[in-house]
Design a protein around this motif. Structure first.
Motif, PDB file in Angstrom:
ATOM      1  N   THR A 169       0.830  -1.225   0.000  1.00  0.00           N
ATOM      2  CA  THR A 169       0.000   0.000   0.000  1.00  0.00           C
ATOM      3  C   THR A 169       0.857   1.263   0.000  1.00  0.00           C
ATOM      4  OG1 THR A 169      -1.775  -1.182   1.134  1.00  0.00           O
ATOM      5  CG2 THR A 169      -1.826   1.233   1.208  1.00  0.00           C
ATOM      6  N   PRO A 170       1.779   1.437   0.965  1.00  0.00           N
ATOM      7  CA  PRO A 170       2.597   2.658   0.908  1.00  0.00           C
ATOM      8  C   PRO A 170       3.498   2.694  -0.324  1.00  0.00           C
ATOM      9  CG  PRO A 170       3.400   1.179   2.629  1.00  0.00           C
ATOM     10  CD  PRO A 170       2.106   0.632   2.171  1.00  0.00           C
ATOM     11  N   LEU A 171       3.915   1.511  -0.813  1.00  0.00           N
ATOM     12  CA  LEU A 171       4.771   1.473  -1.985  1.00  0.00           C
ATOM     13  C   LEU A 171       4.024   1.968  -3.219  1.00  0.00           C
ATOM     14  CD1 LEU A 171       7.607   0.636  -2.905  1.00  0.00           C
ATOM     15  CD2 LEU A 171       6.704  -1.620  -3.419  1.00  0.00           C
ATOM     16  N   SER A 172       2.757   1.576  -3.339  1.00  0.00           N
ATOM     17  CA  SER A 172       1.946   2.054  -4.471  1.00  0.00           C
ATOM     18  C   SER A 172       1.753   3.572  -4.400  1.00  0.00           C
ATOM     19  CB  SER A 172       0.578   1.350  -4.473  1.00  0.00           C
ATOM     20  OG  SER A 172       0.736  -0.041  -4.637  1.00  0.00           O
ATOM     21  N   ALA A 173       1.588   4.062  -3.164  1.00  0.00           N
ATOM     22  CA  ALA A 173       1.415   5.512  -2.992  1.00  0.00           C
ATOM     23  C   ALA A 173       2.694   6.252  -3.380  1.00  0.00           C
ATOM     24  CB  ALA A 173       1.036   5.823  -1.547  1.00  0.00           C
ATOM     25  N   ILE A 174       3.857   5.687  -2.970  1.00  0.00           N
ATOM     26  CA  ILE A 174       5.137   6.319  -3.303  1.00  0.00           C
ATOM     27  C   ILE A 174       5.337   6.340  -4.811  1.00  0.00           C
ATOM     28  CG2 ILE A 174       7.652   6.023  -3.155  1.00  0.00           C
ATOM     29  CD1 ILE A 174       7.191   4.893  -0.330  1.00  0.00           C
ATOM     30  N   LYS A 175       5.074   5.200  -5.464  1.00  0.00           N
ATOM     31  CA  LYS A 175       5.275   5.135  -6.905  1.00  0.00           C
ATOM     32  C   LYS A 175       4.306   6.077  -7.633  1.00  0.00           C
ATOM     33  CE  LYS A 175       3.634   1.881  -9.475  1.00  0.00           C
ATOM     34  NZ  LYS A 175       3.312   0.608 -10.140  1.00  0.00           N
ATOM     35  N   GLY A 176       3.039   6.067  -7.210  1.00  0.00           N
ATOM     36  CA  GLY A 176       2.058   6.935  -7.871  1.00  0.00           C
ATOM     37  C   GLY A 176       2.371   8.406  -7.704  1.00  0.00           C
ATOM     38  N   PHE A 177       2.794   8.773  -6.479  1.00  0.00           N
ATOM     39  CA  PHE A 177       3.125  10.174  -6.237  1.00  0.00           C
ATOM     40  C   PHE A 177       4.364  10.584  -7.033  1.00  0.00           C
ATOM     41  CE2 PHE A 177       4.707  13.691  -3.487  1.00  0.00           C
ATOM     42  CZ  PHE A 177       3.596  14.513  -3.612  1.00  0.00           C
ATOM     43  N   ALA A 178       5.349   9.678  -7.131  1.00  0.00           N
ATOM     44  CA  ALA A 178       6.548   9.976  -7.912  1.00  0.00           C
ATOM     45  C   ALA A 178       6.201  10.142  -9.389  1.00  0.00           C
ATOM     46  CB  ALA A 178       7.588   8.863  -7.727  1.00  0.00           C
ATOM     47  N   GLN A 179       5.298   9.336  -9.909  1.00  0.00           N
ATOM     48  CA  GLN A 179       4.882   9.453 -11.318  1.00  0.00           C
ATOM     49  C   GLN A 179       4.131  10.779 -11.542  1.00  0.00           C
ATOM     50  OE1 GLN A 179       2.728   5.734 -11.611  1.00  0.00           O
ATOM     51  NE2 GLN A 179       4.368   4.762 -12.795  1.00  0.00           N
ATOM     52  N   TYR A 180       3.319  11.143 -10.554  1.00  0.00           N
ATOM     53  CA  TYR A 180       2.574  12.393 -10.674  1.00  0.00           C
ATOM     54  C   TYR A 180       3.519  13.591 -10.706  1.00  0.00           C
ATOM     55  CZ  TYR A 180      -0.449  16.279  -9.328  1.00  0.00           C
ATOM     56  OH  TYR A 180      -1.085  17.491  -9.275  1.00  0.00           O
ATOM     57  N   ILE A 181       4.513  13.598  -9.789  1.00  0.00           N
ATOM     58  CA  ILE A 181       5.470  14.703  -9.759  1.00  0.00           C
ATOM     59  C   ILE A 181       6.309  14.697 -11.032  1.00  0.00           C
ATOM     60  CG2 ILE A 181       7.483  15.636  -8.535  1.00  0.00           C
ATOM     61  CD1 ILE A 181       6.311  14.518  -5.967  1.00  0.00           C
ATOM     62  N   ARG A 182       6.619  13.472 -11.533  1.00  0.00           N
ATOM     63  CA  ARG A 182       7.432  13.346 -12.759  1.00  0.00           C
ATOM     64  C   ARG A 182       6.761  14.039 -13.930  1.00  0.00           C
ATOM     65  NH1 ARG A 182       9.745  13.382 -16.806  1.00  0.00           N
ATOM     66  NH2 ARG A 182      11.163  11.840 -17.734  1.00  0.00           N
ATOM     67  N   GLU A 183       5.452  13.977 -13.993  1.00  0.00           N
ATOM     68  CA  GLU A 183       4.735  14.627 -15.093  1.00  0.00           C
ATOM     69  C   GLU A 183       4.912  16.143 -15.064  1.00  0.00           C
ATOM     70  OE1 GLU A 183       3.088  13.268 -17.629  1.00  0.00           O
ATOM     71  OE2 GLU A 183       3.743  11.288 -16.901  1.00  0.00           O
ATOM     72  N   GLY A 184       5.121  16.708 -13.874  1.00  0.00           N
ATOM     73  CA  GLY A 184       5.258  18.162 -13.773  1.00  0.00           C
ATOM     74  C   GLY A 184       6.688  18.650 -13.887  1.00  0.00           C
ATOM     75  N   HIS A 185       7.643  17.754 -14.066  1.00  0.00           N
ATOM     76  CA  HIS A 185       9.050  18.157 -14.165  1.00  0.00           C
ATOM     77  C   HIS A 185       9.701  17.550 -15.396  1.00  0.00           C
ATOM     78  CE1 HIS A 185       8.182  18.913  -9.907  1.00  0.00           C
ATOM     79  NE2 HIS A 185       9.224  19.775  -9.913  1.00  0.00           N
ATOM     80  N   LYS A 186       9.012  17.619 -16.517  1.00  0.00           N
ATOM     81  CA  LYS A 186       9.559  17.044 -17.737  1.00  0.00           C
ATOM     82  C   LYS A 186      10.765  17.822 -18.230  1.00  0.00           C
ATOM     83  CE  LYS A 186       5.298  14.899 -19.329  1.00  0.00           C
ATOM     84  NZ  LYS A 186       4.285  14.808 -20.422  1.00  0.00           N
TER      85      LYS A 186
END
Length: 418
Positions: free
Chosen positions: A222-239
């Motif tokens: 559960t926390p791992l999915s949250a970490i990965k999802g949040f990292a992907q979300y931030i990644r979209e804003g720092h292309k």
């Protein structure tokens, strides 16, 4: 309840039993020897007494041919087998069987007994097969030349103690053999019980570890999915920010690797639930090959020699087995992976071979242990999971490896009724 017997105690039991065997054997042999000597002394004294008595009687009556016959008839001494009186030339002067009187005995001991004047004795086997004790005594009758009186005694009555000692020795031997067999059987049984208890304890430990791994995997997911999802979300804003994007990519990739590890832990920890259905082995092999990432220059060579590739098994479990093994073969990054499938009597054998560096004897021995791996980023669960699933499917898995030649994994699965 524990059946463990320490090694030093086992040696102590064997040492005590060996000492008892030696002492009892020594006692039985000593008893036998004493009985044998006692019986021989009884025969010797009896024969000597009869000889002296007959010597005295012959000196009173002279060479009376009926004397010995009368003695044998009246059974004065039941132990006598026969009595013979030889002259110096070996002629039979008197005999318990009157028909033999006058014949020449030609016995070689006569001259020695007469010249030495000392009695001699020996055991003689008659033509009937009976063993008799013979004492040869020098006698002097009036003015006649010295003669030899031979007295043969039945040994059976005197040997009663010897037979008893021999029977005692035989019984003791049987008892000792039975005790040795019993002790060896008990020690073997206790050893097997120790091994079984060790396996049970090891299995219980692995069950506990499996349950703990399952709980940890669920808690980590559960926390791992949250970490990965949040990292992907931030990644979209720092292309446009290469350094930030690169760091976020590392977080995402490592999160995916941890997800794979937790999935493997769950598969390894959970008892497999089988869904047995008719499956195409060719299709399952092709699907497994398609999932595995192959390096450039690597190829898969298939040789499926099956009249009917439909087997009754759990397709997902078999595909997981094939993926794990083919992935290990692909990690060798050399040459061609060979996959063969052959049909035997109620068994299908699948062999996956690579041409990699191979494993030494120590690595081969540890290959089935969880979390053992020679790869930098490996989890060490691929082969243990494959082994568990193969066992659940009722099959057998084995591995062979040769240094600098490659590794070969063989899976034998029951065909089942499709």
């Amino acid at each position: 309840m524990r059946f463990h017997v320490p090694l030093n105690r086992r040696f102590a039991v064997i040492a005590i039993l060996a000492a008892f065997t030696a002492l009892s054997g020594f006692s039985a042999v000593s008893t036998y020897e004493i009985a044998k000597r006692s019986s021989e002394e009884t025969l010797k004294s009896t024969a000597y007494f009869i000889g002296i008595t007959l010597d005295q009687a012959l000196n009173r009556t002279g060479l009376d041919g009926g004397l010995i016959a009368e003695i044998m008839k009246k059974q004065l001494w039941e132990t006598i087998a026969y009595v013979v009186l030889f002259d110096r030339e070996g002629r039979i002067v008197l005999h318990s069987n009157p028909r033999l009187i006058g014949q020449s005995g030609k016995e070689p001991f006569i001259e020695g007994i007469i010249s030495s004047g000392t009695p001699g004795s020996a055991y003689v086997t008659l033509k009937t097969g009976e063993l008799v004790y013979v004492m040869n005594i020098p006698v002097h009758i009036h003015t006649m030349t010295p003669m030899v009186l031979s007295i043969a005694l039945h040994t059976y009555p005197a040997m009663e103690a010897v037979r008893s000692a021999h029977l005692h020795l035989l019984i003791l031997l049987i008892i000792n053999a039975a005790m040795w067999c019993l002790v060896i059987a008990i020690l073997y049984y206790l050893k097997k019980m120790d091994e079984l208890q060790t396996k049970v304890r090891e299995k219980e430990r692995f069950v506990a570890l499996g349950e703990m791994a399952a709980v940890l995997a669920h808690e980590i997911r559960t926390p791992l999915s949250a970490i990965k999802g949040f990292a992907q979300y931030i990644r979209e804003g720092h292309k446009e920010n290469d350094k930030t994007a690169e760091g976020l990519d590392v977080i995402v990739n490592e999160s995916r690797r941890l997800e794979c590890l937790t999935s493997d832990l769950l598969v390894y920890a959970r008892p497999p639930e089988l869904k047995i259905q008719p499956q195409s082995l060719r299709y399952l092999i092709d699907e497994a090959i398609g999932v595995v990432d192959l390096c450039d220059g690597m190829a898969v060579e298939k040789n499926i020699s099956l009249a009917n590739d439909i087997i009754n098994t759990d397709g997902e479990k078999l595909k997981q087995i094939l993926i794990n093994i083919i992935s290990n073969a692909a990690d060798s990054e050399t040459g061609t992976i060979c996959i063969t499938a052959e049909e035997g009597k109620k068994v299908i054998t699948i062999t996956i071979t690579d041409r990699g560096k191979g494993m030494d004897a120590l690595a081969l021995q540890k290959a089935w242990k969880p979390f053992f791996t020679t790869k930098v980023r490996g989890t060490g669960l691929g082969l243990p999971i494959a082994a568990n699933l193969v066992s659940a499917l009722g099959g057998v898995i084995s591995i062979e490896s040769w240094i600098d030649q490659g590794t070969s994994v063989t899976i034998a699965l029951p065909v089942g009724e499709a």
